[in-house]
Design a protein around this motif. Structure first.
Motif, PDB file in Angstrom:
ATOM      1  N   GLU A  12      11.004  -0.529   8.510  1.00  0.00           N
ATOM      2  CA  GLU A  12      11.577  -0.815   7.686  1.00  0.00           C
ATOM      3  C   GLU A  12      12.807  -0.866   8.513  1.00  0.00           C
ATOM      4  OE1 GLU A  12      13.302   1.606   3.567  1.00  0.00           O
ATOM      5  OE2 GLU A  12      12.348   2.753   5.102  1.00  0.00           O
ATOM      6  N   ARG A  13      13.386   0.009   9.804  1.00  0.00           N
ATOM      7  CA  ARG A  13      14.305  -0.653  10.250  1.00  0.00           C
ATOM      8  C   ARG A  13      14.673  -1.650  11.139  1.00  0.00           C
ATOM      9  NH1 ARG A  13      15.041   1.990  15.399  1.00  0.00           N
ATOM     10  NH2 ARG A  13      14.200   0.213  16.162  1.00  0.00           N
ATOM     11  N   ASP A  14      13.887  -2.114  11.339  1.00  0.00           N
ATOM     12  CA  ASP A  14      13.577  -3.532  11.688  1.00  0.00           C
ATOM     13  C   ASP A  14      13.757  -4.275  11.311  1.00  0.00           C
ATOM     14  OD1 ASP A  14      14.137  -1.966  14.294  1.00  0.00           O
ATOM     15  OD2 ASP A  14      11.782  -2.483  14.849  1.00  0.00           O
ATOM     16  N   TYR A  43       4.477   0.575   0.190  1.00  0.00           N
ATOM     17  CA  TYR A  43       5.879  -0.727   1.872  1.00  0.00           C
ATOM     18  C   TYR A  43       4.664  -1.515   1.484  1.00  0.00           C
ATOM     19  CZ  TYR A  43       6.537   4.023   3.320  1.00  0.00           C
ATOM     20  OH  TYR A  43       6.722   5.316   3.377  1.00  0.00           O
ATOM     21  N   GLU A  44       5.426  -2.628   1.903  1.00  0.00           N
ATOM     22  CA  GLU A  44       4.824  -4.060   1.935  1.00  0.00           C
ATOM     23  C   GLU A  44       6.008  -4.896   2.780  1.00  0.00           C
ATOM     24  OE1 GLU A  44       5.327  -7.558  -1.794  1.00  0.00           O
ATOM     25  OE2 GLU A  44       6.441  -6.078  -1.950  1.00  0.00           O
ATOM     26  N   ARG A  72       1.138  -1.570   0.027  1.00  0.00           N
ATOM     27  CA  ARG A  72      -0.057   0.063  -0.011  1.00  0.00           C
ATOM     28  C   ARG A  72       0.441   1.399  -0.118  1.00  0.00           C
ATOM     29  NH1 ARG A  72      -5.405  -0.061   3.355  1.00  0.00           N
ATOM     30  NH2 ARG A  72      -6.292  -2.248   3.325  1.00  0.00           N
ATOM     31  N   ARG A  73       0.475   2.412   0.057  1.00  0.00           N
ATOM     32  CA  ARG A  73       1.328   3.956  -0.482  1.00  0.00           C
ATOM     33  C   ARG A  73       0.445   3.976   0.951  1.00  0.00           C
ATOM     34  NH1 ARG A  73      -1.726   6.003  -5.818  1.00  0.00           N
ATOM     35  NH2 ARG A  73      -0.961   8.018  -4.216  1.00  0.00           N
ATOM     36  N   ILE A  80       8.745  -4.357   6.950  1.00  0.00           N
ATOM     37  CA  ILE A  80       8.302  -4.165   6.117  1.00  0.00           C
ATOM     38  C   ILE A  80       9.476  -3.428   4.885  1.00  0.00           C
ATOM     39  CG2 ILE A  80       5.880  -2.955   6.850  1.00  0.00           C
ATOM     40  CD1 ILE A  80       7.316  -0.048   6.467  1.00  0.00           C
ATOM     41  N   THR A  81       9.041  -3.288   3.405  1.00  0.00           N
ATOM     42  CA  THR A  81      10.132  -2.872   2.805  1.00  0.00           C
ATOM     43  C   THR A  81       9.571  -1.213   2.309  1.00  0.00           C
ATOM     44  OG1 THR A  81       9.114  -4.329   0.438  1.00  0.00           O
ATOM     45  CG2 THR A  81      11.218  -4.796   1.471  1.00  0.00           C
ATOM     46  N   ARG A  82      10.104  -0.739   1.470  1.00  0.00           N
ATOM     47  CA  ARG A  82      10.367   0.583   1.139  1.00  0.00           C
ATOM     48  C   ARG A  82      10.289   1.247  -0.121  1.00  0.00           C
ATOM     49  NH1 ARG A  82      11.754   6.124   0.776  1.00  0.00           N
ATOM     50  NH2 ARG A  82      10.371   7.291   1.327  1.00  0.00           N
ATOM     51  N   THR A  83       9.586   1.209  -0.810  1.00  0.00           N
ATOM     52  CA  THR A  83       9.880   0.679  -2.585  1.00  0.00           C
ATOM     53  C   THR A  83       8.911   2.242  -3.045  1.00  0.00           C
ATOM     54  OG1 THR A  83       9.207  -1.768  -2.538  1.00  0.00           O
ATOM     55  CG2 THR A  83       9.989  -0.336  -5.345  1.00  0.00           C
TER      56      THR A  83
END
Length: 105
Positions: free
Chosen positions: A47-49, A66-67, A22-23, A52-55
Motif C-alpha cells: 500500500e505504501r508503495d 485490498y485491490e 479480496r479481504r 494496492i489500495t486498502r478500502t
C-alpha cells in the motif's frame, strides 16, 4: 535492479488480487504458508508503495478489501514473463539448485 518490488510474497499477493479485490481472510487461503503478521506487513508495504489500495467498508460487519492499483496491475506483465521464463527453464533451475546443495552440504 534500481528498485526492489516488495518482499518474497509480493508477487503471490499480486496474483491473488489479479481478478478481483479480496479481504484479508480470503488472501490467507491461497497463501497458506504466510503468517498473519507477515501478510499484514506485506500489505502495508504494498500500500505504501502504491501497488494496492486498502478500502474499509463500514456496516454491520466492518470489512477491509485490498485491490491492485493501476501501478500494481502493471506488474502483471513482467510477472507473467518471469513465470513463463521459470516454466521454460524449470529443469535447469532444479538441476542447478540440486548441484549447489550437494556442493554445500
Amino acid at each position: 535492479m534500481p528498485i526492489r518490488v516488495g518482499d518474497k510474497w509480493t508477487g503471490m499477493i499480486i496474483r491473488c488480487l489479479e481478478h478481483a479485490p479480496r479481504r484479508f481472510s480470503e488472501l490467507r487461503v491461497p497463501l497458506r504458508g504466510i503468517t498473519a503478521k507477515v501478510l499484514t506487513q506485506s500489505l502495508r508495504t504494498m500500500e505504501r508503495d502504491g501497488l494496492i489500495t486498502r478500502t474499509v467498508v463500514t456496516g454491520p460487519a466492518r470489512q477491509v478489501h485490498y485491490e491492485l492499483t493501476p501501478l500494481g496491475r502493471s506488474l502483471l506483465v513482467p510477472l507473467n514473463a518471469m513465470c513463463a521464463w521459470a516454466e521454460e527453464h524449470w529443469d535447469a533451475l532444479i538441476d542447478a539448485r540440486e548441484a549447489g546443495l550437494s556442493r554445500t552440504g
